[in-house]
Design a protein around this motif. Structure first.
Motif, PDB file in Angstrom:
ATOM      1  N   ARG A  93       0.855  -1.183   0.000  1.00 46.77           N
ATOM      2  CA  ARG A  93       0.000   0.000   0.000  1.00 46.77           C
ATOM      3  C   ARG A  93       0.889   1.231   0.000  1.00 46.77           C
ATOM      4  O   ARG A  93       1.546   1.528   1.000  1.00 46.77           O
ATOM      5  CB  ARG A  93      -0.916   0.020   1.227  1.00 46.77           C
ATOM      6  CG  ARG A  93      -1.871  -1.163   1.335  1.00 46.77           C
ATOM      7  CD  ARG A  93      -2.729  -1.342   0.109  1.00 46.77           C
ATOM      8  NE  ARG A  93      -3.575  -0.223  -0.173  1.00 46.77           N
ATOM      9  CZ  ARG A  93      -4.807  -0.074   0.303  1.00 46.77           C
ATOM     10  NH1 ARG A  93      -5.327  -0.986   1.110  1.00 46.77           N
ATOM     11  NH2 ARG A  93      -5.531   0.982  -0.034  1.00 46.77           N
ATOM     12  N   ALA A 139       1.608   5.444  -0.334  1.00 45.69           N
ATOM     13  CA  ALA A 139       0.940   6.709  -0.011  1.00 45.69           C
ATOM     14  C   ALA A 139       1.920   7.849  -0.236  1.00 45.69           C
ATOM     15  O   ALA A 139       3.110   7.725   0.086  1.00 45.69           O
ATOM     16  CB  ALA A 139       0.441   6.726   1.427  1.00 45.69           C
ATOM     17  N   TYR A 150     -12.593   6.512  -2.627  1.00 47.97           N
ATOM     18  CA  TYR A 150     -11.282   6.624  -1.988  1.00 47.97           C
ATOM     19  C   TYR A 150     -10.731   5.257  -1.609  1.00 47.97           C
ATOM     20  O   TYR A 150     -11.444   4.440  -1.048  1.00 47.97           O
ATOM     21  CB  TYR A 150     -11.300   7.525  -0.744  1.00 47.97           C
ATOM     22  CG  TYR A 150      -9.917   8.084  -0.550  1.00 47.97           C
ATOM     23  CD1 TYR A 150      -9.465   9.089  -1.398  1.00 47.97           C
ATOM     24  CD2 TYR A 150      -9.026   7.512   0.334  1.00 47.97           C
ATOM     25  CE1 TYR A 150      -8.164   9.541  -1.332  1.00 47.97           C
ATOM     26  CE2 TYR A 150      -7.732   7.952   0.420  1.00 47.97           C
ATOM     27  CZ  TYR A 150      -7.300   8.963  -0.427  1.00 47.97           C
ATOM     28  OH  TYR A 150      -6.005   9.378  -0.376  1.00 47.97           O
ATOM     29  N   GLY A 205      -4.391   6.463   1.520  1.00 49.31           N
ATOM     30  CA  GLY A 205      -3.981   6.717   2.888  1.00 49.31           C
ATOM     31  C   GLY A 205      -4.975   7.570   3.653  1.00 49.31           C
ATOM     32  O   GLY A 205      -6.018   7.981   3.139  1.00 49.31           O
ATOM     33  N   GLY A 206      -4.606   7.869   4.912  1.00 54.96           N
ATOM     34  CA  GLY A 206      -5.566   8.481   5.811  1.00 54.96           C
ATOM     35  C   GLY A 206      -5.882   9.933   5.551  1.00 54.96           C
ATOM     36  O   GLY A 206      -6.996  10.388   5.830  1.00 54.96           O
ATOM     37  N   LEU A 262      -8.414  10.269   2.737  1.00 55.89           N
ATOM     38  CA  LEU A 262      -9.688   9.734   3.214  1.00 55.89           C
ATOM     39  C   LEU A 262     -10.393  10.749   4.101  1.00 55.89           C
ATOM     40  O   LEU A 262     -11.601  10.988   3.964  1.00 55.89           O
ATOM     41  CB  LEU A 262      -9.445   8.426   3.979  1.00 55.89           C
ATOM     42  CG  LEU A 262     -10.667   7.793   4.639  1.00 55.89           C
ATOM     43  CD1 LEU A 262     -11.718   7.418   3.604  1.00 55.89           C
ATOM     44  CD2 LEU A 262     -10.251   6.573   5.462  1.00 55.89           C
ATOM     45  N   ASN A 281      -4.024  -1.373   6.573  1.00 56.38           N
ATOM     46  CA  ASN A 281      -3.223  -0.265   6.071  1.00 56.38           C
ATOM     47  C   ASN A 281      -2.973   0.763   7.177  1.00 56.38           C
ATOM     48  O   ASN A 281      -3.799   1.648   7.410  1.00 56.38           O
ATOM     49  CB  ASN A 281      -3.901   0.418   4.881  1.00 56.38           C
ATOM     50  CG  ASN A 281      -3.017   1.451   4.220  1.00 56.38           C
ATOM     51  OD1 ASN A 281      -1.888   1.681   4.643  1.00 56.38           O
ATOM     52  ND2 ASN A 281      -3.527   2.094   3.192  1.00 56.38           N
ATOM     53  N   ARG A 335      -3.285   4.449   6.409  1.00 54.92           N
ATOM     54  CA  ARG A 335      -4.641   4.998   6.489  1.00 54.92           C
ATOM     55  C   ARG A 335      -5.054   5.186   7.945  1.00 54.92           C
ATOM     56  O   ARG A 335      -5.431   6.268   8.363  1.00 54.92           O
ATOM     57  CB  ARG A 335      -5.626   4.055   5.790  1.00 54.92           C
ATOM     58  CG  ARG A 335      -7.087   4.473   5.884  1.00 54.92           C
ATOM     59  CD  ARG A 335      -8.011   3.335   5.475  1.00 54.92           C
ATOM     60  NE  ARG A 335      -7.899   2.205   6.394  1.00 54.92           N
ATOM     61  CZ  ARG A 335      -7.587   0.968   6.015  1.00 54.92           C
ATOM     62  NH1 ARG A 335      -7.355   0.668   4.754  1.00 54.92           N
ATOM     63  NH2 ARG A 335      -7.487   0.001   6.925  1.00 54.92           N
ATOM     64  N   ASP A 336      -4.949   4.120   8.722  1.00 51.00           N
ATOM     65  CA  ASP A 336      -5.529   4.115  10.061  1.00 51.00           C
ATOM     66  C   ASP A 336      -4.881   5.110  11.019  1.00 51.00           C
ATOM     67  O   ASP A 336      -5.555   5.677  11.879  1.00 51.00           O
ATOM     68  CB  ASP A 336      -5.444   2.707  10.655  1.00 51.00           C
ATOM     69  CG  ASP A 336      -6.335   1.709   9.922  1.00 51.00           C
ATOM     70  OD1 ASP A 336      -7.225   2.153   9.184  1.00 51.00           O
ATOM     71  OD2 ASP A 336      -6.125   0.491  10.099  1.00 51.00           O
ATOM     72  N   CYS A 378      -6.128   9.025   9.737  1.00 53.97           N
ATOM     73  CA  CYS A 378      -7.471   9.398   9.278  1.00 53.97           C
ATOM     74  C   CYS A 378      -8.349   9.965  10.384  1.00 53.97           C
ATOM     75  O   CYS A 378      -9.542  10.231  10.158  1.00 53.97           O
ATOM     76  CB  CYS A 378      -8.165   8.215   8.603  1.00 53.97           C
ATOM     77  SG  CYS A 378      -8.576   6.840   9.699  1.00 53.97           S
TER      78      CYS A 378
END
Length: 375
Positions: free
Chosen positions: A34, A36, A304, A307-308, A311, A334, A337-338, A341
């Protein structure tokens, strides 16, 4: 909203890559990591904003987009004085249009400019000491969400985990063997009950295949069937499909022009329209497009899968323009992302609630993902 002119002091992109133990599977390929690309913009008053550049496919292109920001676009942005974020978006787009044409890289340029645009909008809202969703005209901080990216293998387990996390709506990856798709749809419909269930074909079918297969799925009560055919197929083919599919159609993540969205809003072909603010247009273009979608009677659901930061910006856009749409929240593993976000992680009964802090409302902790940095 009134504004005071400000000067861009610095723009910088940071690139990351998180290796996956379980690949993300789509009908056109597999993601083994993943990526970003996050963008930091600062003005001469020391106010900072954050954005994100779309860089999913091929994931090896993430570092290239980071270099486009740092080596081509940032020098063109530094020192520019603007009143509104749209001014810098227009300047960068027009100023690199020939270069994008000459290089054959319209997509990477548009994505990189979109990421800068998101950062400038965050900066702009912070200067106003206003939450971004409020700066965009929003009246309610709460929005609906759905869990997406559910793989064709292990789909029931992914869906169960999403429901435990608070989701009440699901979207499944399809476009594989028909018996696999049917079995997965049946399992997810059983899990989600009367809740929303959608399916994403990721452009895998021909029109003939779509007309044959889609009507067979009426029993699953799909909220929409996403990109059943290639996004660039002639509009007449989409019209033919809509007349015969017996299920609402969705598209938009691969539309990259105002004219394309104007066409997408004509007639009854699409029920759900899904621009991606990190892929094309940023907020400077997509805010108006989102409002046009809602005015047309269609449902605006921002696309989307990154990444966070992007998002979270998508969540602010949806809250800003309103409507009955849902925010797409990827269900795959991911940390890029987490960890970035903010309130999007806190899903309760299918909803999230944005805060009133200025801009996006977070200060990204890049130190927590430093081990994944590649550029």
């Amino acid at each position: 909203m009134t504004s005071q002119a400000f000067t861009i002091k610095n723009v910088q992109a940071f690139c990351y890559r998180y290796p996956l133990a379980t690949p993300v599977v789509t009908s056109f390929g597999r993601m083994l990591s993943r990526p970003a690309v996050f963008v930091r913009a600062e003005d001469t008053d020391g106010v900072v904003g954050w954005g994100e550049v779309w860089c999913n496919f091929p994931s090896t292109g993430a570092e290239h987009r980071a270099r486009l920001v740092n080596e081509v676009l940032a020098p063109a942005a530094v020192g520019v004085v603007i009143d509104q974020p749209t001014e810098l978006f227009d300047k960068l787009t027009s100023g690199t249009s020939v270069l994008a044409l000459q290089s054959g890289e319209a997509g990477p340029f548009a994505q990189s400019i979109a990421g800068i645009d998101l950062a400038i909008w965050d900066l702009y809202a912070r200067r106003q000491k206003t939450a971004l969703w409020q700066a965009l005209g929003g009246a309610r901080s709460q929005i609906k969400v759905y869990a997406s990216g559910i793989n064709p293998t292990g789909s029931r387990g992914m869906a169960e985990a999403a429901l435990v996390r608070g989701h009440r709506a699901l979207k499944l990856k399809v476009g594989f063997a028909p018996e696999t798709d049917r079995a997965n749809l049946s399992a997810l419909r059983d899990l989600v009950g009367a809740g929303l269930l959608a399916a994403d074909v990721n452009q895998a079918w021909s029109v003939e295949q779509a007309i044959e297969l889609a009507p067979r799925w009426q029993e699953f009560g799909l909220a929409w069937l996403e990109e059943p055919v290639r996004a660039d197929r002639p509009w007449q083919e989409w019209e033919t499909l809509a007349a015969n599919a017996s299920v609402p159609l969705a598209a938009g993540e691969n539309i990259a022009s105002r004219a394309g969205f104007t066409q997408a809003l004509t007639g009854d072909v699409l029920s759900v329209v899904q621009p991606d603010i990190a892929k094309w247009g940023g907020l400077s273009v997509c805010v108006d497009i989102a409002r046009d979608i809602i005015r047309s009677g269609k449902t605006f659901c921002p696309h989307y899968l990154g990444g966070g930061i992007g998002l979270l910006a998508s969540a602010h856009l949806l809250a800003g323009v309103g409507g009955a749409g849902l925010l797409e929240v990827d269900a795959n593993d991911n940390p890029l992302r987490d960890r970035l976000c903010g309130p999007v992680r806190d899903v309760r009964d299918g909803m999230i609630t944005l805060g009133d802090e200025p801009g996006l409302g977070i200060e990204p902790d890049l130190a927590s993902i430093e081990q994944y940095r590649t550029a």
